[in-house]
Scaffold this motif. Structure first.
Motif, PDB file in Angstrom:
ATOM      1  N   SER A   1      -2.454   1.376   6.344  1.00  0.00           N
ATOM      2  CA  SER A   1      -3.399   2.060   5.669  1.00  0.00           C
ATOM      3  C   SER A   1      -2.489   2.689   4.508  1.00  0.00           C
TER       4      SER A   1
ATOM      5  N   ASN B   1     -15.076  -4.794  -1.428  1.00  0.00           N
ATOM      6  CA  ASN B   1     -14.314  -5.672  -0.788  1.00  0.00           C
ATOM      7  C   ASN B   1     -13.126  -6.193  -1.577  1.00  0.00           C
TER       8      ASN B   1
ATOM      9  N   PHE C   1     -10.547  -3.806  -0.069  1.00  0.00           N
ATOM     10  CA  PHE C   1      -9.998  -4.565   1.117  1.00  0.00           C
ATOM     11  C   PHE C   1      -9.042  -5.857   0.757  1.00  0.00           C
TER      12      PHE C   1
ATOM     13  N   TYR D   1      -7.063  -0.171   2.893  1.00  0.00           N
ATOM     14  CA  TYR D   1      -7.979  -0.335   3.765  1.00  0.00           C
ATOM     15  C   TYR D   1      -8.675   1.171   4.313  1.00  0.00           C
TER      16      TYR D   1
ATOM     17  N   ALA E   1     -11.132   1.029   1.732  1.00  0.00           N
ATOM     18  CA  ALA E   1     -12.382   0.149   1.838  1.00  0.00           C
ATOM     19  C   ALA E   1     -13.181   0.748   3.010  1.00  0.00           C
ATOM     20  N   ALA E   2     -12.807   1.232   3.969  1.00  0.00           N
ATOM     21  CA  ALA E   2     -13.397   1.676   4.956  1.00  0.00           C
ATOM     22  C   ALA E   2     -14.452   2.812   4.354  1.00  0.00           C
TER      23      ALA E   2
ATOM     24  N   SER F   1     -12.244  -3.236   8.009  1.00  0.00           N
ATOM     25  CA  SER F   1     -11.479  -2.251   7.316  1.00  0.00           C
ATOM     26  C   SER F   1     -10.839  -1.354   8.329  1.00  0.00           C
TER      27      SER F   1
ATOM     28  N   LYS G   1      -8.046  -2.640  10.361  1.00  0.00           N
ATOM     29  CA  LYS G   1      -6.896  -2.747   9.937  1.00  0.00           C
ATOM     30  C   LYS G   1      -6.100  -1.698   9.438  1.00  0.00           C
TER      31      LYS G   1
END
Length: 294
Positions: free
Chosen positions: A40, A60, A63, A68, A71-72, A95, A98
């Motif tokens: 992260s 995206n 990501f 991450y 992205a999440a 996401s 990861k």
């Protein structure tokens, strides 16, 4: 808009992680993940606050650039605005996975499947996360569902092998890995995982062929060399085991299991009565044997 921001008991041999590659961070079709470590962007970086609409492409991009956490958050915002898009939930799951949040990943993959129960990648990756959570029994119906969607999926049978192995069904695991290799004879992780089952059974000689074949196909994976080292060591090929452990450490200097194996065999002597094994021939013999599984 958004803000930017010599002989040792088998228990002594710790095998390499089985089964899968890391996710391909290329697009919404990213699929393969095994042991997901936290990568992260947390720490000293400022917390991202998403304050407006987010496009799938923007999320995206975060990501694919391995941001991450960001992205999440972005995919969470996206799924709120686009609750019917299964890919939004799927990418939220990847996401979260990861960044090491398995519970959130499970929830996201389940929500994707609520939208579309035939979403193959969500079935497969939900299975993977559940396996990592030591919930192989919960993963089994999702693997079976994936194989109903695509009965020709080598990946699906590989995952079935992992689940069967986790549940202690070694016969089922061997059968699943063999079927995976029937569908894709170059599936290196099925080769590795099949060998791990043999090693777990104490059938070290049987592990040599699939591991030698896996390394022929892809010699850059440290766990393959480490597992080959174990099989060679336990079949009395001490010098070749040292070479295999050394190869694993050369690929990954932090590979503690291979380093320990190298230290261990350094204290052993090669029995001159044990002839070196021809790994190329072991691989060829395995390939010929695998043709009988069709």
């Amino acid at each position: 808009m958004r803000n930017r921001i010599t002989i040792i008991p088998i228990a002594a041999f710790i095998l390499a992680a089985c089964g899968d590659k890391r996710p391909k961070a290329s697009d919404a079709n990213a699929a393969e993940v095994s042991a997901v470590s936290s990568e992260s962007t947390r720490g000293s970086a400022p917390t991202l606050v998403v304050t407006g609409p987010v496009s799938f492409e923007e999320a995206n991009t975060a990501f694919t650039e391995k941001r991450y956490d960001e992205a999440a958050r972005m995919f969470a915002t996206y799924t709120t605005a686009q609750p019917d898009n299964v890919w939004g939930y799927y990418m939220l799951g990847l996401s979260a996975w990861k960044m090491g949040d398995r519970d959130r990943a499970v929830d996201a993959f389940r929500r994707a499947l609520e939208q579309d129960s035939t979403h193959l990648k969500s079935q497969l990756n939900l299975s993977r996360v559940l396996i990592e959570q030591d919930k192989a029994q919960d993963a089994l119906p999702h693997v079976e569902a994936a194989l109903k969607i695509d009965s020709g999926s080598s990946e699906g049978y590989r995952l079935l092998g992992r689940v069967k192995s986790e549940l202690g069904d070694t016969t089922g695991a061997i059968g699943a890995y063999r079927q995976s290799l029937v569908l894709d004879e170059r599936d290196v992780w099925s080769l590795n995982n099949l060998a791990r089952v043999y090693i777990g059974q104490g059938q070290f000689a049987l592990a040599l062929g699939p591991l030698a074949r896996a390394i022929e196909i892809d010699s850059t994976v440290a766990p393959f060399h480490n597992n080959l080292g174990i099989a060679l060591e336990r079949t009395g090929h001490i010098a070749q085991a040292a070479d295999a452990y050394r190869a694993a450490v050369a690929i990954d200097s932090t590979h503690a299991k291979a380093a320990a194996g190298l230290t261990r065999v350094a204290a052993l002597k090669q029995d001159p009565a044990v002839a070196p094994v021809n790994l190329h021939e072991a691989a060829r013999s395995f390939v010929e044997q695998s043709k009988t599984w069709r």
